[in-house]
Enzyme design. Structure first.
Site, PDB file in Angstrom:
ATOM      1  N   HIS A   1       1.032   0.591 -13.203  1.00  0.00           N
ATOM      2  CA  HIS A   1       1.648  -0.638 -13.642  1.00  0.00           C
ATOM      3  C   HIS A   1       3.116  -0.528 -13.727  1.00  0.00           C
ATOM      4  CE1 HIS A   1       2.190  -4.396 -15.238  1.00  0.00           C
ATOM      5  NE2 HIS A   1       3.062  -3.766 -16.314  1.00  0.00           N
TER       6      HIS A   1
ATOM      7  N   ASP B   1      -3.939  -4.065 -18.772  1.00  0.00           N
ATOM      8  CA  ASP B   1      -2.727  -3.272 -18.857  1.00  0.00           C
ATOM      9  C   ASP B   1      -2.497  -2.772 -19.932  1.00  0.00           C
ATOM     10  OD1 ASP B   1      -2.140  -3.865 -16.296  1.00  0.00           O
ATOM     11  OD2 ASP B   1      -0.509  -5.514 -16.867  1.00  0.00           O
TER      12      ASP B   1
ATOM     13  N   GLY C   1       0.663  -1.114   0.137  1.00  0.00           N
ATOM     14  CA  GLY C   1      -0.106  -0.024  -0.015  1.00  0.00           C
ATOM     15  C   GLY C   1       0.834   1.337  -0.213  1.00  0.00           C
ATOM     16  N   THR C   2       2.036   1.375  -0.326  1.00  0.00           N
ATOM     17  CA  THR C   2       2.965   2.718  -0.411  1.00  0.00           C
ATOM     18  C   THR C   2       2.408   3.508  -1.482  1.00  0.00           C
ATOM     19  OG1 THR C   2       4.611   1.718  -2.168  1.00  0.00           O
ATOM     20  CG2 THR C   2       5.068   1.337   0.441  1.00  0.00           C
ATOM     21  N   ASN C   3       1.769   3.003  -2.598  1.00  0.00           N
ATOM     22  CA  ASN C   3       1.149   3.940  -3.503  1.00  0.00           C
ATOM     23  C   ASN C   3      -0.197   4.612  -2.946  1.00  0.00           C
ATOM     24  OD1 ASN C   3       2.635   4.244  -6.325  1.00  0.00           O
ATOM     25  ND2 ASN C   3       2.741   2.130  -6.039  1.00  0.00           N
TER      26      ASN C   3
ATOM     27  N   GLU D   1       6.868   6.051  -8.612  1.00  0.00           N
ATOM     28  CA  GLU D   1       5.525   5.645  -8.687  1.00  0.00           C
ATOM     29  C   GLU D   1       4.809   6.731  -7.722  1.00  0.00           C
ATOM     30  OE1 GLU D   1       4.463   1.679  -8.566  1.00  0.00           O
ATOM     31  OE2 GLU D   1       6.234   0.819  -9.272  1.00  0.00           O
TER      32      GLU D   1
HETATM   33  C1  GAR Z   1       3.615  -1.315  -7.180  1.00  0.00           C
HETATM   34  O1  GAR Z   1       4.936  -1.280  -7.904  1.00  0.00           O
HETATM   35  C2  GAR Z   1       2.506  -1.482  -8.230  1.00  0.00           C
HETATM   36  O2  GAR Z   1       3.220  -0.650  -9.566  1.00  0.00           O
HETATM   37  C3  GAR Z   1       2.408  -2.604  -8.653  1.00  0.00           C
HETATM   38  O3  GAR Z   1       2.457  -3.266  -7.492  1.00  0.00           O
HETATM   39  C4  GAR Z   1       3.283  -2.744  -6.440  1.00  0.00           C
HETATM   40  C5  GAR Z   1       2.441  -2.077  -5.359  1.00  0.00           C
HETATM   41  O4  GAR Z   1       3.193  -1.640  -4.225  1.00  0.00           O
HETATM   42  N1  GAR Z   1       1.282  -2.871  -9.445  1.00  0.00           N
HETATM   43  C6  GAR Z   1       1.269  -4.069 -10.475  1.00  0.00           C
HETATM   44  O5  GAR Z   1       2.072  -4.941 -10.379  1.00  0.00           O
HETATM   45  C7  GAR Z   1      -0.214  -4.107 -10.833  1.00  0.00           C
HETATM   46  N2  GAR Z   1      -0.129  -4.953 -11.888  1.00  0.00           N
HETATM   47  P1  GAR Z   1       2.326  -0.800  -3.138  1.00  0.00           P
HETATM   48  O6  GAR Z   1       1.354  -1.867  -2.554  1.00  0.00           O
HETATM   49  O7  GAR Z   1       3.339  -0.413  -2.144  1.00  0.00           O
HETATM   50  O8  GAR Z   1       1.748   0.381  -3.782  1.00  0.00           O
END
Ligand code: GAR
Length: 199
Positions: free
Chosen positions: A112, A148, A14-16, A177
């Site tokens: 993505h 995607d 969940g950092t994004n 990101e």
């Molecule tokens: C991120 O790198 C995002 O781009 C990727 O998962 C990670 C989630 O990190 N998404 C995908 O691969 C979608 N197909 P987060 O939970 O720390 O945000």
């Protein structure tokens, strides 16, 4: 501008999601975080949402195995209950059906970890390194029925360095990101469709 209520769908750390919520709470994105919705009851994102004071809910994908319609109906109920008007997929690792996507078309973004249209799907960092390319990146795009492939609203690029591992490259890209997604969300909510590039 009318403040939209944004739901963030997660499956992992969940950092994004944190980057998006902070941008809304700090006024860099003119919208309100309505809900963090996780497909995994063990997702680290749930604790992070609690720390940020954002309502969170779980629709456990493993409890709906083989029943995508039931899974998505439960997602939709949670979104309705929160009054969500816009969705950001942020590390949400389930594929949504064309029906669900159609209901949210034009109101759902995904991030993505590759420079789409290169490397859709999984293991993007390892595939980018194996390709021999000098750059890797992330893409924020509108979600359409095909995985995607929706219209690109923003991309960020990072160099691939000699000796990079997928983990190191992923960590470096994740920082980008976190900058990219709030910028793109803000633009999309303002109706701007031209893609931005972060370098
Ligand atoms: C991120 O790198 C995002 O781009 C990727 O998962 C990670 C989630 O990190 N998404 C995908 O691969 C979608 N197909 P987060 O939970 O720390 O945000």
């Amino acid at each position: 501008m009318n403040r939209r209520r944004v739901a963030i769908l997660v499956s992992g750390s969940g950092t994004n999601m944190v980057a998006l919520v902070r941008a809304m709470q700090e006024g860099r994105v003119v919208a309100d975080p309505a809900l963090v919705l996780s497909s995994d009851p063990a997702a680290g994102a749930l604790q992070r949402a609690a720390e940020l004071g954002v309502p969170a809910a779980v629709v456990d994908a493993s409890a709906h195995r083989g029943d995508r319609a039931g899974f998505e109906a439960a997602l939709q109920r949670a979104l309705d209950a929160a009054g969500a008007e816009f969705i950001c997929l942020a590390g949400f690792m389930r594929i949504l059906t064309p029906d669900f996507v159609a209901r949210w078309q034009g109101r759902m973004l995904n991030i993505h970890p590759s420079l789409l249209p290169l490397f859709p799907g999984l293991d993007t960092h390892a595939r980018a390194i194996a390709s021999g390319m000098a750059v890797h990146g992330a893409t924020v795009h509108e979600v359409t029925a095909d995985l995607d492939t929706g219209p690109i609203r923003g991309q960020a690029i990072v160099p691939i360095e000699p000796g990079d591992t997928p983990e190191r490259l992923a960590a470096r890209l994740l920082q980008m990101e976190h900058r990219l997604y709030p910028l793109v969300l803000d633009r999309v909510l303002r109706g701007e469709t031209a893609p931005i590039l972060l370098t």
